[in-house]
Design an enzyme around this catalytic site. Structure first.
Site, PDB file in Angstrom:
ATOM      1  N   VAL A 215      39.266  45.105  46.160  1.00  0.00           N
ATOM      2  CA  VAL A 215      39.320  43.673  45.873  1.00  0.00           C
ATOM      3  C   VAL A 215      39.784  43.428  44.440  1.00  0.00           C
ATOM      4  CG1 VAL A 215      38.025  41.510  45.833  1.00  0.00           C
ATOM      5  CG2 VAL A 215      37.512  43.234  47.571  1.00  0.00           C
ATOM      6  N   ASP A 216      39.319  44.248  43.519  1.00  0.00           N
ATOM      7  CA  ASP A 216      39.797  44.132  42.132  1.00  0.00           C
ATOM      8  C   ASP A 216      41.303  44.368  42.048  1.00  0.00           C
ATOM      9  OD1 ASP A 216      37.587  43.455  40.520  1.00  0.00           O
ATOM     10  OD2 ASP A 216      36.809  45.478  40.629  1.00  0.00           O
TER      11      ASP A 216
END
Length: 373
Positions: free
Chosen positions: A171-172
């Protein structure tokens, strides 16, 4: 020999971000030619400088090195009025500011978007948050947390097992890529109008956008996806199947590929079986299909099947570890590694930027910076 031009060469970036999403975005900009100055806390620096093991031969955490090449670093204490004034002056002079503090922190420091953009109307100011600047402003934006509350863990793992996170802070990375796209779009607008703007990206929205077909299954059809292990909700066979020695990945996306699969395996009868005539039929009868394919695949090693199927145009491959993945990329001529120079004359190997530009290629000038004093 002249140095090739870069896509973002004249631009300067002041990077207040830490950990992964923001630094990933600024590394992309640095690879493409921007001058990136990373702002770190005196003494400790970026959190990821302490995130180890593993470490390299000099004791530096490999996590930090993954997203901080081609940057210089300064140590400014933003709680100190003198350092804060220095940071503000640098931010006003920059083309791009990137930060991932909790909403409101930069405003209280006099480094918020409204203040800096008023001082420099051409500034592109990018904020990366966990859950936006509204009702979710106080929530901590850690990748594991977002994978959990954002639904990704609910569709990752075996059907009868516990929810699983992806094996990297995906997600980062996604948020970093979205931030990069947003910054480049804002720069294009600035080129046309002379006006900068604010770019806002949050981890939860980035994940929801990246759910793609799993997300639209819910938004369009009201279907709440569940965990299927390595199987695909809409395609079959699209999964891992056991061979004589290890697993084989099969990604059969159409009827032609399925018939070729059956021919290679000597299972022509399956291609003519009405249960498997179309992809939808195969999805409906995936268990029977997997059993029939698995019985045949277990008669030979996975690498042998992968070679034969690939030659026949059927997407198939063995399950590599990370070392095997890099060896494959090297064998395919993708040159996955670049050696970045350190000040002491040594080098560190890092993953090459995957973007290939014919006129303005990515550059690799320096290893991630040492901890600032």
């Amino acid at each position: 020999m002249s140095t090739p031009p870069t896509a973002l060469g004249p631009l300067t970036v002041l990077d207040f971000s830490r950990v992964l999403a923001g630094p990933f975005a600024t590394m992309m900009l640095a690879d493409l030619g921007a001058t990136v100055v990373k702002v770190e806390r005196p003494g400790t620096g970026d959190d990821t400088r302490a995130w180890g093991p593993p470490h390299d031969d000099r004791g530096d955490a490999t996590y930090f090195q993954s997203v901080n090449r081609n940057k210089t670093s300064v140590a400014w204490d933003l709680a100190d009025p003198t350092d804060r004034a220095t940071a503000r002056a640098a931010a006003v002079d920059a083309d791009i500011v990137v930060e991932n503090f909790r909403p409101g922190v930069m405003d209280r420091l006099g480094l918020g978007a409204d203040d800096l953009c008023a001082a420099n109307p051409r500034l592109v100011y990018c904020s990366v948050t966990g859950f936006g600047a509204g009702a979710g402003a106080a929530l901590p934006g850690y990748d594991l947390l977002v994978q959990a509350v954002g639904g990704l863990m609910s569709i990752t793992g075996e059907p009868d097992g516990e929810p699983q996170k992806v094996g990297v802070a995906l997600v980062d990375v996604l948020a970093g890529l979205f931030a990069t796209v947003g910054i480049l779009a804002a720069l294009r607008h600035r080129d046309a109008t002379g006006e900068g703007q604010r770019v806002e990206v949050d981890l939860l929205s980035s994940l929801l956008a990246a759910l793609v077909n799993q997300g639209s299954a819910f938004t369009v059809a009201g279907v709440v996806p569940d965990r299927l292990g390595n199987r695909h909700p809409s395609i079959a066979p699209y999964e891992l199947l056991r061979c004589a020695d290890r697993d084989l990945a099969l990604a059969v996306g159409n009827d032609r590929q399925f018939r070729s699969l059956c021919v290679v395996l000597g299972l022509d009868r399956l291609a003519d079986d009405p249960r498997f005539a179309t992809n939808s039929d195969r999805v409906a009868h995936r268990a029977e299909l997997a059993a029939a394919l698995g019985e045949r695949l277990r008669q030979a090693p996975a690498a042998s099947w992968a070679a034969r199927l690939t030659d026949a145009g059927v997407p198939a491959g063995v399950v590599n570890d990370v070392a095997g993945a890099f060896r494959l990329a090297e064998a395919l001529g993708l040159d996955p590694l670049v050696a970045l120079p350190r000040p002491d004359g040594t080098t560190v190997d890092l993953t090459r930027n995957p973007i290939r530009l014919s006129a303005t290629p990515a550059r690799y000038l320096s290893a991630p910076p040492a901890r600032p004093r």
